[in-house]
Motif scaffolding. Structure first.
Motif, PDB file in Angstrom:
ATOM      1  N   LEU A  71       0.855  -1.190   0.000  1.00 54.03           N
ATOM      2  CA  LEU A  71       0.000   0.000   0.000  1.00 54.03           C
ATOM      3  C   LEU A  71       0.886   1.234   0.000  1.00 54.03           C
ATOM      4  CD1 LEU A  71      -2.482  -0.954   2.874  1.00 54.03           C
ATOM      5  CD2 LEU A  71      -2.993  -0.928   0.417  1.00 54.03           C
ATOM      6  N   ALA A  72       0.591   2.180  -0.866  1.00 55.23           N
ATOM      7  CA  ALA A  72       1.297   3.459  -0.835  1.00 55.23           C
ATOM      8  C   ALA A  72       0.822   4.219   0.403  1.00 55.23           C
ATOM      9  CB  ALA A  72       0.997   4.254  -2.098  1.00 55.23           C
ATOM     10  N   GLY A  73       1.779   4.753   1.169  1.00 53.10           N
ATOM     11  CA  GLY A  73       1.415   5.444   2.404  1.00 53.10           C
ATOM     12  C   GLY A  73       2.227   6.706   2.623  1.00 53.10           C
ATOM     13  N   VAL A  74       1.870   7.406   3.697  1.00 54.69           N
ATOM     14  CA  VAL A  74       2.561   8.633   4.082  1.00 54.69           C
ATOM     15  C   VAL A  74       2.259   8.874   5.562  1.00 54.69           C
ATOM     16  CG1 VAL A  74       0.607  10.168   3.472  1.00 54.69           C
ATOM     17  CG2 VAL A  74       2.949  11.073   3.430  1.00 54.69           C
ATOM     18  N   GLU A  75       3.152   9.580   6.273  1.00 56.17           N
ATOM     19  CA  GLU A  75       2.873   9.985   7.653  1.00 56.17           C
ATOM     20  C   GLU A  75       2.936  11.513   7.688  1.00 56.17           C
ATOM     21  OE1 GLU A  75       5.574   8.546  10.709  1.00 56.17           O
ATOM     22  OE2 GLU A  75       4.168   9.051  12.309  1.00 56.17           O
ATOM     23  N   VAL A  76       1.789  12.138   7.900  1.00 55.91           N
ATOM     24  CA  VAL A  76       1.684  13.596   7.796  1.00 55.91           C
ATOM     25  C   VAL A  76       1.849  14.227   9.180  1.00 55.91           C
ATOM     26  CG1 VAL A  76       0.274  15.520   6.973  1.00 55.91           C
ATOM     27  CG2 VAL A  76       0.084  13.291   5.862  1.00 55.91           C
ATOM     28  N   SER A  77       2.707  15.265   9.259  1.00 56.56           N
ATOM     29  CA  SER A  77       2.918  15.998  10.516  1.00 56.56           C
ATOM     30  C   SER A  77       1.817  17.039  10.674  1.00 56.56           C
ATOM     31  CB  SER A  77       4.269  16.717  10.484  1.00 56.56           C
ATOM     32  OG  SER A  77       5.317  15.834  10.134  1.00 56.56           O
ATOM     33  N   VAL A  78       1.198  17.054  11.861  1.00 55.65           N
ATOM     34  CA  VAL A  78       0.030  17.909  12.118  1.00 55.65           C
ATOM     35  C   VAL A  78       0.244  18.651  13.438  1.00 55.65           C
ATOM     36  CG1 VAL A  78      -2.401  17.767  12.854  1.00 55.65           C
ATOM     37  CG2 VAL A  78      -1.643  16.530  10.808  1.00 55.65           C
ATOM     38  N   SER A  79      -0.169  19.913  13.481  1.00 57.47           N
ATOM     39  CA  SER A  79      -0.231  20.623  14.761  1.00 57.47           C
ATOM     40  C   SER A  79      -1.679  20.651  15.211  1.00 57.47           C
ATOM     41  CB  SER A  79       0.283  22.055  14.607  1.00 57.47           C
ATOM     42  OG  SER A  79       1.659  22.038  14.314  1.00 57.47           O
ATOM     43  N   TRP A  80      -1.915  20.129  16.398  1.00 56.76           N
ATOM     44  CA  TRP A  80      -3.270  20.101  16.965  1.00 56.76           C
ATOM     45  C   TRP A  80      -3.171  20.575  18.417  1.00 56.76           C
ATOM     46  CZ3 TRP A  80      -5.551  17.644  21.131  1.00 56.76           C
ATOM     47  CH2 TRP A  80      -6.955  17.767  21.189  1.00 56.76           C
ATOM     48  N   ALA A  81      -3.975  21.604  18.752  1.00 54.51           N
ATOM     49  CA  ALA A  81      -3.784  22.275  20.041  1.00 54.51           C
ATOM     50  C   ALA A  81      -2.294  22.629  20.127  1.00 54.51           C
ATOM     51  CB  ALA A  81      -4.277  21.405  21.186  1.00 54.51           C
ATOM     52  N   ASP A  82      -1.610  22.342  21.209  1.00 57.80           N
ATOM     53  CA  ASP A  82      -0.181  22.657  21.218  1.00 57.80           C
ATOM     54  C   ASP A  82       0.674  21.390  21.070  1.00 57.80           C
ATOM     55  OD1 ASP A  82      -0.851  21.655  23.624  1.00 57.80           O
ATOM     56  OD2 ASP A  82      -0.066  23.302  24.829  1.00 57.80           O
ATOM     57  N   GLU A  83       0.095  20.359  20.469  1.00 61.22           N
ATOM     58  CA  GLU A  83       0.800  19.083  20.273  1.00 61.22           C
ATOM     59  C   GLU A  83       1.167  18.901  18.804  1.00 61.22           C
ATOM     60  OE1 GLU A  83       1.750  16.071  22.002  1.00 61.22           O
ATOM     61  OE2 GLU A  83       1.414  17.486  23.627  1.00 61.22           O
ATOM     62  N   THR A  84       2.258  18.191  18.550  1.00 63.23           N
ATOM     63  CA  THR A  84       2.494  17.670  17.202  1.00 63.23           C
ATOM     64  C   THR A  84       1.951  16.253  17.176  1.00 63.23           C
ATOM     65  OG1 THR A  84       4.453  19.009  16.836  1.00 63.23           O
ATOM     66  CG2 THR A  84       4.238  17.023  15.502  1.00 63.23           C
ATOM     67  N   ILE A  85       1.068  15.989  16.224  1.00 58.86           N
ATOM     68  CA  ILE A  85       0.557  14.619  16.089  1.00 58.86           C
ATOM     69  C   ILE A  85       0.804  14.141  14.657  1.00 58.86           C
ATOM     70  CG2 ILE A  85      -1.193  14.959  17.888  1.00 58.86           C
ATOM     71  CD1 ILE A  85      -3.200  14.821  15.508  1.00 58.86           C
ATOM     72  N   HIS A  86       0.746  12.840  14.459  1.00 61.07           N
ATOM     73  CA  HIS A  86       1.039  12.248  13.152  1.00 61.07           C
ATOM     74  C   HIS A  86      -0.165  11.476  12.637  1.00 61.07           C
ATOM     75  CE1 HIS A  86       5.694  12.347  13.861  1.00 61.07           C
ATOM     76  NE2 HIS A  86       5.193  13.518  13.556  1.00 61.07           N
ATOM     77  N   ILE A  87      -0.507  11.734  11.365  1.00 60.34           N
ATOM     78  CA  ILE A  87      -1.607  11.027  10.724  1.00 60.34           C
ATOM     79  C   ILE A  87      -1.039  10.196   9.578  1.00 60.34           C
ATOM     80  CG2 ILE A  87      -3.807  11.230   9.502  1.00 60.34           C
ATOM     81  CD1 ILE A  87      -3.971  12.352  12.322  1.00 60.34           C
ATOM     82  N   VAL A  88      -1.232   8.886   9.643  1.00 61.28           N
ATOM     83  CA  VAL A  88      -0.792   8.000   8.567  1.00 61.28           C
ATOM     84  C   VAL A  88      -1.904   7.909   7.524  1.00 61.28           C
ATOM     85  CG1 VAL A  88      -0.378   5.555   8.059  1.00 61.28           C
ATOM     86  CG2 VAL A  88       0.909   6.689   9.892  1.00 61.28           C
ATOM     87  N   GLY A  89      -1.521   8.034   6.271  1.00 56.64           N
ATOM     88  CA  GLY A  89      -2.454   7.820   5.151  1.00 56.64           C
ATOM     89  C   GLY A  89      -2.087   6.520   4.472  1.00 56.64           C
ATOM     90  N   LEU A  90      -3.060   5.643   4.273  1.00 52.21           N
ATOM     91  CA  LEU A  90      -2.809   4.330   3.651  1.00 52.21           C
ATOM     92  C   LEU A  90      -3.633   4.192   2.375  1.00 52.21           C
ATOM     93  CD1 LEU A  90      -3.050   2.020   6.819  1.00 52.21           C
ATOM     94  CD2 LEU A  90      -0.959   2.845   5.678  1.00 52.21           C
ATOM     95  N   GLY A  91      -3.031   3.573   1.360  1.00 50.71           N
ATOM     96  CA  GLY A  91      -3.766   3.335   0.113  1.00 50.71           C
ATOM     97  C   GLY A  91      -4.018   4.616  -0.661  1.00 50.71           C
ATOM     98  N   ILE A  92      -3.079   5.544  -0.583  1.00 48.31           N
ATOM     99  CA  ILE A  92      -3.218   6.835  -1.266  1.00 48.31           C
ATOM    100  C   ILE A  92      -2.768   6.728  -2.726  1.00 48.31           C
ATOM    101  CG2 ILE A  92      -2.957   8.348   0.757  1.00 48.31           C
ATOM    102  CD1 ILE A  92       0.093   8.428  -0.068  1.00 48.31           C
ATOM    103  N   ASP A  93      -3.244   7.661  -3.529  1.00 49.61           N
ATOM    104  CA  ASP A  93      -2.724   7.857  -4.887  1.00 49.61           C
ATOM    105  C   ASP A  93      -1.590   8.884  -4.780  1.00 49.61           C
ATOM    106  OD1 ASP A  93      -2.123   8.713  -7.409  1.00 49.61           O
ATOM    107  OD2 ASP A  93      -4.102   9.576  -7.820  1.00 49.61           O
ATOM    108  N   PRO A  94      -0.335   8.460  -4.983  1.00 50.97           N
ATOM    109  CA  PRO A  94       0.804   9.371  -4.784  1.00 50.97           C
ATOM    110  C   PRO A  94       0.872  10.510  -5.803  1.00 50.97           C
ATOM    111  CG  PRO A  94       1.533   7.072  -5.018  1.00 50.97           C
ATOM    112  CD  PRO A  94       0.087   7.108  -5.390  1.00 50.97           C
ATOM    113  N   GLN A  95       0.007  10.469  -6.816  1.00 49.18           N
ATOM    114  CA  GLN A  95       0.009  11.549  -7.821  1.00 49.18           C
ATOM    115  C   GLN A  95      -1.034  12.609  -7.502  1.00 49.18           C
ATOM    116  OE1 GLN A  95       2.283  10.906 -10.032  1.00 49.18           O
ATOM    117  NE2 GLN A  95       2.474   8.691  -9.749  1.00 49.18           N
ATOM    118  N   HIS A  96      -1.850  12.394  -6.464  1.00 50.76           N
ATOM    119  CA  HIS A  96      -2.983  13.301  -6.287  1.00 50.76           C
ATOM    120  C   HIS A  96      -2.497  14.735  -6.021  1.00 50.76           C
ATOM    121  CE1 HIS A  96      -6.630  15.152  -4.792  1.00 50.76           C
ATOM    122  NE2 HIS A  96      -7.241  14.248  -5.542  1.00 50.76           N
ATOM    123  N   PRO A  97      -2.942  15.719  -6.837  1.00 54.27           N
ATOM    124  CA  PRO A  97      -2.355  17.070  -6.777  1.00 54.27           C
ATOM    125  C   PRO A  97      -2.481  17.765  -5.418  1.00 54.27           C
ATOM    126  CG  PRO A  97      -3.989  16.896  -8.571  1.00 54.27           C
ATOM    127  CD  PRO A  97      -3.908  15.551  -7.931  1.00 54.27           C
TER     128      PRO A  97
END
Ligand code: AMP
Ligand code: MN
Ligand code: MN
Ligand code: MN
Length: 288
Positions: A71-97
């Motif tokens: 599965l094509a994936g990614v781990e996106v860095s996010v700021s939420w409240a005063d925390e850094t959190i990570h959101i993994v995306g699975l099964g993505i289209d790596p070309q999506h603009p």
């Protein structure tokens, strides 16, 4: 109560849906990771580099070559409240603009932050850290705290990266530079827009009390998040049970991933985690 139906065993699928290559802060090339996953008996594999898709083509091609479901994936860095959190995306289209553009903007913030980290460390008496971290990352847009941590170990300032992350690079310690990453709703939106499934990474790693955890899980679900990591190299055994319960309470599916970065440095190797508890539904049922 078990979420496990009779005659169907996705729970025993050796899924490893979180790891890093040289395209972010891992030390193995995408092809090497795929071969290692195959050798370790992984049945379903995702590469999830931080804010970066550049390793996916090589990983996908190697997975096809060795016969590993990928599965094509990614781990996106996010700021939420005063925390850094990570959101993994699975099964993505790596070309999506929108995904491609969003991640490029996120990476654009890294080099300025890294320079400031270097300046702070210099004031703490450690010179040359930015150049050292950049040499390890190979690209200013990819420099992460992991590269600084490896530099501090190389320099003999710390014994290993865990020692680094207790004395440096975290809030209140030298080398910590607060940073604005993506908004939670934007990160989930890019992932879903690219046809992927959004998974909250290693929820046990964030400093959240019950109220804030409830708020994060609710906001993530409202934004379109569908799963949380339950069995991960970043959780203790006790946390597997705790986050399985939270997944059930919030109606999230569960994911499993080593968060592997390096054969020596990482606590958990590819494909070596215990299975998900029977009480949660694997996020990968949609792909197996
Ligand atoms: P950055 O995206 O530059 O903030 O770097 C985050 C990376 O640093 C994570 O993806 C991990 O690889 C590493 N990291 C952060 N905290 C720790 C920790 N406590 N122990 C080990 N590695 C950590
Ligand atoms: Mn990392
Ligand atoms: Mn992470
Ligand atoms: Mn990770």
């Amino acid at each position: 109560m078990s979420a496990r139906p009779a005659g169907d065993d996705p729970w025993r699928v050796n899924a490893d849906l979180h790891c890093h290559s040289t395209a972010s802060d891992g030390t193995l090339a995408p092809a090497e990771l795929v071969r290692r996953a195959k050798a370790h008996g992984v049945d379903l594999f995702a590469l999830t580099d931080h804010d970066e898709l550049a390793g996916l083509a090589e990983a996908q091609a190697t997975a096809r070559e060795v016969g590993l479901a990928f599965l094509a994936g990614v781990e996106v860095s996010v700021s939420w409240a005063d925390e850094t959190i990570h959101i993994v995306g699975l099964g993505i289209d790596p070309q999506h603009p929108d995904l491609v553009a969003g991640l490029a903007a996120l990476r654009g913030g890294r080099s300025g932050r890294a320079r400031e980290m270097g300046e702070q460390l210099a004031r703490a008496g450690i010179v040359g850290a930015y150049d050292g971290a950049l040499a390890l990352a190979g690209n200013p847009a990819l420099v992460s705290r992991t590269h600084f941590a490896r530099f501090l170990v190389e320099r003999g300032v710390c014994t290993d990266v865990y020692d680094v992350f207790s004395r440096f690079l975290i809030e209140g310690k030298p080398g910590f530079v607060p940073h604005r990453w993506a908004r939670l709703s934007a990160a989930v939106g890019w992932i879903r827009g690219a046809g992927g499934t959004a998974v909250l990474a290693h929820p046990g790693r964030y400093a959240l009390d019950d109220v804030r955890r409830w708020a994060l899980f609710s906001e993530f679900r409202e934004a379109g998040g569908e799963a949380i990591e339950v069995v991960t190299g970043s959780h203790t055994r006790d946390e597997y049970g705790i986050y399985a319960r939270h997944a059930r309470d919030f109606g999230f599916q569960a994911s499993r991933g080593s968060d592997f970065h390096d054969p020596v440095e990482s606590r958990m190797d590819l494909g070596r985690l215990p299975p998900l508890p029977d009480s949660v539904e694997p996020v990968w049922r949609r792909w197996t």
